[in-house]
Motif scaffolding. Sequence first.
Motif, PDB file in Angstrom:
ATOM      1  N   LEU A  39      84.608 -74.939  17.105  1.00 58.83           N
ATOM      2  CA  LEU A  39      83.623 -76.241  16.743  1.00 58.83           C
ATOM      3  C   LEU A  39      82.219 -76.378  17.086  1.00 58.83           C
ATOM      4  O   LEU A  39      81.165 -76.246  16.381  1.00 58.83           O
ATOM      5  CB  LEU A  39      84.417 -77.532  16.792  1.00 58.83           C
ATOM      6  N   LEU A  40      82.383 -75.981  18.557  1.00 54.15           N
ATOM      7  CA  LEU A  40      81.131 -76.108  19.146  1.00 54.15           C
ATOM      8  C   LEU A  40      80.107 -74.867  18.631  1.00 54.15           C
ATOM      9  O   LEU A  40      78.963 -74.897  18.400  1.00 54.15           O
ATOM     10  CB  LEU A  40      81.258 -75.899  20.721  1.00 54.15           C
ATOM     11  N   ARG A  41      80.629 -73.597  18.572  1.00 53.35           N
ATOM     12  CA  ARG A  41      79.958 -72.445  18.060  1.00 53.35           C
ATOM     13  C   ARG A  41      79.604 -72.645  16.652  1.00 53.35           C
ATOM     14  O   ARG A  41      78.068 -72.268  16.360  1.00 53.35           O
ATOM     15  CB  ARG A  41      80.846 -71.185  18.092  1.00 53.35           C
ATOM     16  N   LEU A  42      80.230 -73.129  15.844  1.00 45.68           N
ATOM     17  CA  LEU A  42      79.777 -73.529  14.639  1.00 45.68           C
ATOM     18  C   LEU A  42      78.668 -74.454  14.390  1.00 45.68           C
ATOM     19  O   LEU A  42      77.898 -74.271  13.624  1.00 45.68           O
ATOM     20  CB  LEU A  42      80.844 -74.076  13.716  1.00 45.68           C
ATOM     21  N   VAL A  43      78.770 -75.601  15.155  1.00 43.92           N
ATOM     22  CA  VAL A  43      77.747 -76.491  15.326  1.00 43.92           C
ATOM     23  C   VAL A  43      76.351 -75.846  15.683  1.00 43.92           C
ATOM     24  O   VAL A  43      75.323 -76.093  14.838  1.00 43.92           O
ATOM     25  CB  VAL A  43      78.076 -77.648  16.017  1.00 43.92           C
ATOM     26  N   ALA A  44      76.574 -74.996  16.749  1.00 41.84           N
ATOM     27  CA  ALA A  44      75.171 -74.162  17.175  1.00 41.84           C
ATOM     28  C   ALA A  44      74.796 -73.492  15.877  1.00 41.84           C
ATOM     29  O   ALA A  44      73.482 -73.391  15.763  1.00 41.84           O
ATOM     30  CB  ALA A  44      75.277 -73.408  18.392  1.00 41.84           C
ATOM     31  N   VAL A  45      75.513 -72.712  15.349  1.00 39.97           N
ATOM     32  CA  VAL A  45      75.017 -71.729  14.197  1.00 39.97           C
ATOM     33  C   VAL A  45      74.454 -72.695  12.936  1.00 39.97           C
ATOM     34  O   VAL A  45      73.478 -72.240  12.595  1.00 39.97           O
ATOM     35  CB  VAL A  45      76.371 -70.898  13.908  1.00 39.97           C
ATOM     36  N   LEU A  46      74.985 -73.657  12.701  1.00 43.50           N
ATOM     37  CA  LEU A  46      74.531 -74.758  11.574  1.00 43.50           C
ATOM     38  C   LEU A  46      73.375 -75.040  12.010  1.00 43.50           C
ATOM     39  O   LEU A  46      72.426 -75.095  11.077  1.00 43.50           O
ATOM     40  CB  LEU A  46      75.799 -75.581  11.332  1.00 43.50           C
ATOM     41  N   ARG A  52      68.210 -78.333  11.588  1.00 44.10           N
ATOM     42  CA  ARG A  52      68.529 -79.551  11.756  1.00 44.10           C
ATOM     43  C   ARG A  52      69.372 -79.813  13.025  1.00 44.10           C
ATOM     44  O   ARG A  52      70.364 -78.951  12.954  1.00 44.10           O
ATOM     45  CB  ARG A  52      69.191 -80.063  10.375  1.00 44.10           C
ATOM     46  N   THR A  53      69.298 -80.867  13.438  1.00 45.51           N
ATOM     47  CA  THR A  53      70.294 -81.177  14.556  1.00 45.51           C
ATOM     48  C   THR A  53      71.262 -82.259  13.814  1.00 45.51           C
ATOM     49  O   THR A  53      71.295 -83.047  13.187  1.00 45.51           O
ATOM     50  CB  THR A  53      69.799 -82.357  15.612  1.00 45.51           C
ATOM     51  N   LEU A  54      72.639 -81.557  14.243  1.00 45.29           N
ATOM     52  CA  LEU A  54      73.690 -82.276  13.575  1.00 45.29           C
ATOM     53  C   LEU A  54      74.223 -83.568  14.505  1.00 45.29           C
ATOM     54  O   LEU A  54      74.071 -83.389  15.618  1.00 45.29           O
ATOM     55  CB  LEU A  54      74.961 -81.470  13.520  1.00 45.29           C
ATOM     56  N   SER A  55      74.448 -84.554  14.026  1.00 43.98           N
ATOM     57  CA  SER A  55      74.965 -85.772  14.897  1.00 43.98           C
ATOM     58  C   SER A  55      76.420 -85.574  15.326  1.00 43.98           C
ATOM     59  O   SER A  55      77.275 -85.148  14.705  1.00 43.98           O
ATOM     60  CB  SER A  55      74.791 -87.009  14.027  1.00 43.98           C
ATOM     61  N   PHE A  56      76.167 -85.354  16.960  1.00 39.59           N
ATOM     62  CA  PHE A  56      77.520 -85.185  17.281  1.00 39.59           C
ATOM     63  C   PHE A  56      78.807 -85.987  17.109  1.00 39.59           C
ATOM     64  O   PHE A  56      79.795 -85.868  16.832  1.00 39.59           O
ATOM     65  CB  PHE A  56      77.486 -84.968  18.822  1.00 39.59           C
ATOM     66  N   PRO A  57      78.386 -87.536  16.929  1.00 38.55           N
ATOM     67  CA  PRO A  57      79.555 -88.357  16.761  1.00 38.55           C
ATOM     68  C   PRO A  57      79.992 -87.949  15.343  1.00 38.55           C
ATOM     69  O   PRO A  57      81.378 -87.993  14.919  1.00 38.55           O
ATOM     70  CB  PRO A  57      79.097 -89.735  16.694  1.00 38.55           C
ATOM     71  N   ASP A  58      79.275 -87.549  14.251  1.00 43.34           N
ATOM     72  CA  ASP A  58      79.638 -87.161  12.896  1.00 43.34           C
ATOM     73  C   ASP A  58      80.344 -85.809  12.990  1.00 43.34           C
ATOM     74  O   ASP A  58      81.363 -85.659  12.409  1.00 43.34           O
ATOM     75  CB  ASP A  58      78.248 -86.908  11.987  1.00 43.34           C
ATOM     76  N   VAL A  59      80.013 -84.989  13.815  1.00 45.36           N
ATOM     77  CA  VAL A  59      80.851 -83.693  13.874  1.00 45.36           C
ATOM     78  C   VAL A  59      82.086 -84.064  14.261  1.00 45.36           C
ATOM     79  O   VAL A  59      82.981 -83.415  13.634  1.00 45.36           O
ATOM     80  CB  VAL A  59      80.005 -82.652  14.908  1.00 45.36           C
ATOM     81  N   ASN A  66      84.926 -78.109   5.168  1.00 38.81           N
ATOM     82  CA  ASN A  66      84.374 -78.770   4.060  1.00 38.81           C
ATOM     83  C   ASN A  66      83.481 -80.049   4.655  1.00 38.81           C
ATOM     84  O   ASN A  66      82.139 -80.020   4.209  1.00 38.81           O
ATOM     85  CB  ASN A  66      85.217 -79.060   2.797  1.00 38.81           C
ATOM     86  N   SER A  67      84.073 -80.679   5.483  1.00 36.72           N
ATOM     87  CA  SER A  67      83.321 -81.827   5.895  1.00 36.72           C
ATOM     88  C   SER A  67      82.308 -81.528   6.610  1.00 36.72           C
ATOM     89  O   SER A  67      81.095 -82.031   6.749  1.00 36.72           O
ATOM     90  CB  SER A  67      84.237 -82.751   6.904  1.00 36.72           C
ATOM     91  N   LEU A  68      82.309 -80.138   7.679  1.00 34.10           N
ATOM     92  CA  LEU A  68      81.194 -79.945   8.191  1.00 34.10           C
ATOM     93  C   LEU A  68      79.977 -79.156   7.501  1.00 34.10           C
ATOM     94  O   LEU A  68      78.846 -79.499   7.725  1.00 34.10           O
ATOM     95  CB  LEU A  68      81.596 -78.677   9.271  1.00 34.10           C
ATOM     96  N   TYR A  69      80.430 -78.556   6.286  1.00 38.52           N
ATOM     97  CA  TYR A  69      79.478 -77.983   5.453  1.00 38.52           C
ATOM     98  C   TYR A  69      78.647 -79.058   4.858  1.00 38.52           C
ATOM     99  O   TYR A  69      77.382 -79.317   4.867  1.00 38.52           O
ATOM    100  CB  TYR A  69      79.954 -77.217   4.305  1.00 38.52           C
ATOM    101  N   ARG A  70      79.206 -80.275   4.269  1.00 33.47           N
ATOM    102  CA  ARG A  70      78.748 -81.500   3.711  1.00 33.47           C
ATOM    103  C   ARG A  70      77.699 -82.029   4.826  1.00 33.47           C
ATOM    104  O   ARG A  70      76.411 -82.388   4.558  1.00 33.47           O
ATOM    105  CB  ARG A  70      79.543 -82.243   3.269  1.00 33.47           C
ATOM    106  N   LEU A  71      78.277 -82.188   6.141  1.00 30.13           N
ATOM    107  CA  LEU A  71      77.307 -82.894   7.089  1.00 30.13           C
ATOM    108  C   LEU A  71      75.887 -81.914   7.306  1.00 30.13           C
ATOM    109  O   LEU A  71      74.728 -82.200   7.512  1.00 30.13           O
ATOM    110  CB  LEU A  71      77.975 -82.937   8.483  1.00 30.13           C
ATOM    111  N   ALA A  72      76.286 -80.515   7.415  1.00 30.20           N
ATOM    112  CA  ALA A  72      75.052 -79.616   7.451  1.00 30.20           C
ATOM    113  C   ALA A  72      73.949 -79.728   6.656  1.00 30.20           C
ATOM    114  O   ALA A  72      73.130 -79.362   6.704  1.00 30.20           O
ATOM    115  CB  ALA A  72      75.659 -78.183   7.879  1.00 30.20           C
ATOM    116  N   VAL A  73      74.692 -79.879   5.235  1.00 35.67           N
ATOM    117  CA  VAL A  73      73.578 -79.906   4.026  1.00 35.67           C
ATOM    118  C   VAL A  73      73.262 -81.140   3.557  1.00 35.67           C
ATOM    119  O   VAL A  73      72.121 -81.069   2.814  1.00 35.67           O
ATOM    120  CB  VAL A  73      74.176 -78.966   3.083  1.00 35.67           C
ATOM    121  N   ALA A  74      73.646 -82.207   4.201  1.00 35.14           N
ATOM    122  CA  ALA A  74      73.204 -83.559   3.818  1.00 35.14           C
ATOM    123  C   ALA A  74      71.761 -83.833   4.432  1.00 35.14           C
ATOM    124  O   ALA A  74      71.395 -83.236   5.382  1.00 35.14           O
ATOM    125  CB  ALA A  74      74.077 -84.632   4.429  1.00 35.14           C
ATOM    126  N   GLY A  75      71.046 -84.710   3.599  1.00 33.55           N
ATOM    127  CA  GLY A  75      69.700 -84.844   4.171  1.00 33.55           C
ATOM    128  C   GLY A  75      68.822 -85.212   3.214  1.00 33.55           C
ATOM    129  O   GLY A  75      67.967 -85.628   3.280  1.00 33.55           O
TER     130      GLY A  75
END
Length: 75
Positions: A39-46, A52-59, A66-75
């Motif tokens: 999860l940590l590695r994937l967040v860094a890659v995303l 974009r910086t991903l909100s860690f509470p959201d992560v 799929n939840s991570l994908y939607r979070l990464a592309v939301a905006g």
Amino acid sequence: MKTIDDFVTLVRDEIGLPVTAEHLDTAFDGVPDWDSLHLLRLVAVLERETGRTLSFPDVLEATDLNSLYRLAVAG
């Protein structure tokens, strides 16, 4: 990363997990070879890929890839 297929490829190539599109809605503990460090590695890659910086509470609320994908592309 423009599509969900790009995301699956990113997870396979950058994180090294043998996932397919069928794993996107599987809870993390059901993803082959998954552990919390992925999860940590994937967040860094995303963040690198999207610029974009991903909100860690959201992560931490994400339950599957799929939840991570939607979070990464939301905006």
